[in-house]
Enzyme design. Structure first.
Site: not given
Ligand SMILES: NC(=O)c1ccc[n+]([C@@H]2O[C@H](COP(=O)([O-])OP(=O)(O)OC[C@H]3O[C@@H](n4cnc5c(N)ncnc54)[C@H](O)[C@@H]3O)[C@@H](O)[C@H]2O)c1
Ligand SMILES: NC(=O)c1ccc[n+]([C@@H]2O[C@H](COP(=O)([O-])OP(=O)(O)OC[C@H]3O[C@@H](n4cnc5c(N)ncnc54)[C@H](O)[C@@H]3O)[C@@H](O)[C@H]2O)c1
Lengths: 561, 561
Positions: A45-46, A123, A170, A189, A259-260, A404
């Site tokens: 995540g970045g 994150q 992710m 990508e 993009a965050h 789950c």
């Protein structure tokens, strides 16, 4: 730095399994099989990191090795800062990452502090040592698409084409989640190595760098109603514009680039990865401007595809928020977020991405937990389908683990009335005690859970009562899980939507087969999904009020709801 | 609504003293002797409330009456929202007030939510049920002025004139704190009733509405080196400009109007209180603009007095921040904040405004604790002086209570090495057990404490390493106090400097004479001042590193400090 991941087996380096679990989970986060860039301590995540620096990492490890069963270690933005005597029912590790006072709670100030080594981006599961690789997100992505298929199609995606982008830690789960739902996926990508990685690990089938080729293969597969996925080696904005030029409208359009973070998570069009990386170092402002230019084109194309009939949703990366904030484009929000559309009904019932990890490192331990799920919940067909698919198609990365979606759904009488999360955890604890599972199982979850997050552009978007931005809830969630005796408790600012856009909490409970573990599990797996129920009950959701009734969750002023 | 304050005596309404303590502290916060505007649930500091509404208040009370000794009540911005089973070593009440996700963390969004009854301003001790009236702040104000006198004069303020403004819940302590330091105080206050109240309760000596008169009386008293205080019934900006016109320069200039809230805490010049209140209702934007106009004049006058030789400091009401933010005047910060100047050296040693309250309602209980302070710390002259002055000059308001700045300062050997906060609390717990004190004592503190707050315009202004805005610390403080077993734990946004400007935490421990209380007190009064030491050690303060050595506070990476 040579790096190997978590220690496995039944011998431990620490004074107890609770401390050992923290040590293994931290190392698992940094396993090269799990982390995106372990040399730089980046998990996913970045720039989501597990520790602030290698020195901090070393110090955390030695603190954990020395930590007594009645002590608590404090970690502040990835650095160990204190150790105090508490008691055995209290957490062993408390973590706060990336939190800033409101007025300073933005990327500029964060980057200033980060450059000076004073803070770290946690994150969600990176800084809380709960990341388990792409396998962690796969069920969430699978469930989201399944819910979409139930709402819009006939329960599956066969014959449907999903276009998306970003095959990172992710986002890489997307092609597999689509094919597990019988659909076809085209994913842009820019980093070819990421596509290769997804192909190697079975998350994506093929790659191409040609749009025509991608459209052709996808159309064929869709017509044959066969599951198929292809990674397209190009910029997302360029791919979408090319689709528009071809007059090709997918059934579903979404996106999981980072993009965050416009500077470190998103690539501007017109550059290869290497060229863009150079630009970032040499002229970060230029990079940032061009990155936002590309995002604006990206949004325009999504909106146009929506107009032409595609189902569009934002997949929690705040691309709408970025384009609104930095380009004054409020119309960016004219396509929906995935939470109100597909996740909130589950949150109302305390359901969220519950996960567990086998500290032994032995896949058999997870297979035994899979059996336990099916033994405990024989009536739940979708669980059986999920476990079957997962066993068949999902490779373990690092420590074997499983996700789950469990919630409250309390059953039993009086004091024996227990949530499904608690019933499952108690059963696993028993199996550990009986020796049917070789070493303790640690149970944790995503920060994106029912009662643990305030994030107005994602998890709490468009709350019924307008309380999207009220952050009392994740703080209460962390405090309550601490009171209930979780073994690790963490609170982060930022996450998938970026600094200043979310506050969220996590917890871990170590099931070592002891009475103490049973006690902690019973409490934490009541309080944690329970918070989801009361948070949504307070906002006036009927499903939550109904769940509160069924699961005996007290809602103090409910007559005024 | 008729309102009487806290129940007293030794009979309880709740299932145990921990719950009863919460109930009495909440009611004490709203005692008409303690609260500024109890009918509106406003305790102090602008709109700092104890509960969101009277319905919420009623519900909190009935929840507390029913709460078992192993249950935990959750309060979200002054409203009870949940109740869960935990255990007896966990807190009985967890509170989160006014917290907003960073990007929405501002007055505009707060006021929107507040108007819809979705959030509450918790201030600091209002929403955490730890306010004890002006007696609570008096020692802090006394200590600040004493430190100023040590740094600039000969240890006291005799013959010196302090000019200030605001005689509200906290500001009302100023005249008495000045006279206790032998000085002369002129305090502007627009609300005559507030001046009258300070005179009635012995905090202020006289009043006038004439500037000439005030200057004359103050000058006479200063020349005679006699303690003297006068409340001047006028707007602060008008008073300061009048002083400049007269060529009168005080020795010290400061301010405690509620400037942190331009709409509800500060009065614009040119209006009586009644006229201003009308304007606020009819045209809140006009009010806000004029309020900021007055603040800018107020700042100009302070800077001019500083140029002419007065010692100027901001007293934590964010008037500098307001004028900088809304008038683009960065030069507002050309006079210093009180924390870096006078308080930080104490924070480095874990020292802060520790306070305790006699739940019996019996003043003798506090007198017995006063004796205990002198018995335990016979060598500390300044404590004796403080206790003598306090007994002589400070009237109890609501439940009898006392404030003393205690810190770490650990003494003893091995496991018996205890902080001064812990030694004191254990002694009091013993006195309760022995029956020398009639009912339990509850120990709490201000949110403004050594390790519990991030507030870049106040408590963490100008931190040595630039981490003023890092909010991981108050969150860790709350989690750790929860882990250590405090009976109430709270986390608030806002407080004295306003929404988005601070994050801070509080705790309460109930000393009921039990073993459990002794255990909790030992832990919490080690962790809580200990957090002050590690927070300042991490920022590189020598005093904190020295205190860590002396008090055996582990600082994991200290060789890299
Ligand atoms: N459940 C959720 O809410 C949820 C789930 C998953 C991901 N997310 C969000 O999705 C984003 C992705 O997460 P991740 O962990 O995969 O991040 P990551 O940083 O590991 O991967 C991002 C990927 O996007 C690629 N990329 C960036 N810009 C691109 C562009 N313009 N065109 C094509 N490719 C581009 C990068 O090369 C990288 O491989 C994050 O913002 C995350 O917060 C949210
Ligand atoms: N230790 C600290 O950091 C500390 C201590 C005390 C107070 N404060 C801050 O000081 C402020 C006051 O706190 P309080 O509890 O006394 O608030 P309060 O709201 O009870 O009182 C404020 C008083 O100021 C008066 N006032 C407002 N504008 C005025 C003006 N222009 N001229 C003259 N009088 C005016 C009001 O009539 C009122 O009596 C707050 O901002 C608080 O946060 C900080």
């Amino acid at each position: 730095r040579e790096y190997r991941g978590a220690p496995t087996g039944t011998d431990i380096e620490c004074e107890g399994w609770r401390q050992e679990a923290a040590l293994r989970m931290l190392n698992n986060n940094l396993d090269p099989e799990v982390a995106e860039d372990p040399e730089n301590l980046v998990v996913y995540g970045g720039t989501g990191r597990a520790a602030r620096s290698w020195d901090a990492y070393d110090s955390i490890l030695s603190e954990l090795r020395a930590l007594e069963g009645n002590e608590t270690l404090l970690v502040q933005s990835g650095k160990p800062v204190g150790r105090f005597t508490t008691h055995e029912r209290a957490p062993r590790v408390l973590i706060a990452n990336s939190n800033l006072v409101g007025k300073w709670d933005n990327w500029d100030h964060f980057h200033e502090l980060e450059a000076e080594g004073k803070i770290m981006y946690g994150q969600m599961t990176a800084g809380s040592w709960a990341y388990i690789g792409t396998q962690g997100i796969i069920q969430g992505t699978f469930e989201t698409l399944a819910e979409l298929a139930r709402q819009h199609f006939d329960g599956d995606l066969s014959g449907k084409v999903v276009v998306t982008a970003g095959l990172g830690g992710m986002g890489g789960a997307q092609p597999l989640a689509v094919t597990m739902n019988e659909g076809v996926c085209i994913a842009a990508e820019v980093a070819e190595a990421r596509i290769d990685r997804r192909i190697e690990t079975g998350y994506c089938m093929e790659k191409t760098d040609d749009t025509d080729d991608a459209i052709e293969r996808a159309t064929e597969a869709a017509q044959a109603r066969e599951p198929y996925s292809v990674g397209v080696h190009m910029n997302a904005a360029d791919l979408l514009e090319a689709l528009l030029d071809h007059g090709f409208v997918p059934d579903i359009i979404t996106d999981q680039t980072s993009a965050h973070d416009a500077l470190e998570g998103y690539y501007p069009s017109g550059y290869s990865v290497a060229e863009a990386d150079e630009l970032r170092t040499e002229d970060p402002e230029q990079y940032w401007m061009q990155s936002l230019d590309t995002m604006e084109r990206h949004i325009d194309a999504i909106l146009e595809l929506q107009d032409r009939g595609a189902i569009a949703f934002e997949y929690g990366n705040n691309i709408r928020g970025q384009v609104k904030e930095h380009r004054g484009r409020s119309d960016a929000f004219e396509f929906q977020g995935f939470v109100p559309a597909y996740i909130r009904p589950q949150f109302c019932r305390g359901k969220g991405p519950f996960r567990w990890v086998a500290l032994s490192g032995d896949p058999d331990d997870i297979h035994r937990t899979d059996e336990a799920v099916l033994e405990l919940f024989p009536e739940k067909d979708h669980l059986r389908r999920w476990i079957d698919l997962a066993q068949e198609q999902i490779q373990f990365q690092g420590l074997p683990s499983r996700v789950c979606w469990f919630g409250c759904n309390a059953e039993g009488e009086g004091d024996d009335k227990l949530t499904e999360r608690a019933r499952f955890a108690l059963r696993i604890n028993e199996l550990v005690a009986l020796g049917e599972i070789a070493a303790p199982i640690v149970v944790t979850r995503d920060h994106l859970d029912a009662g643990s997050v305030a994030s107005p552009n994602r998890e709490t978007e468009a709350m019924r009562d307008g309380t999207d931005a009220v952050a009392d809830w994740p703080i209460l969630n962390a405090l309550l899980n601490c009171a209930a005796g979780a073994d690790i408790v963490s609170v982060h600012d930022g996450g998938g939507v970026g600094i200043g856009n979310a506050l969220h909490a996590n917890n871990h409970v170590v099931l070592d087969g002891s009475e103490l573990a049973a006690e902690k599990a019973t409490r934490v797996f009541t309080t944690d999904p329970g918070m989801g129920v009361i948070r949504h009950a307070d906002a006036g959701y009927e499903d939550a009020l109904d769940e509160a009734d069924q699961s005996d969750v007290p809602v103090p002023m409910r007559d005024q709801q």
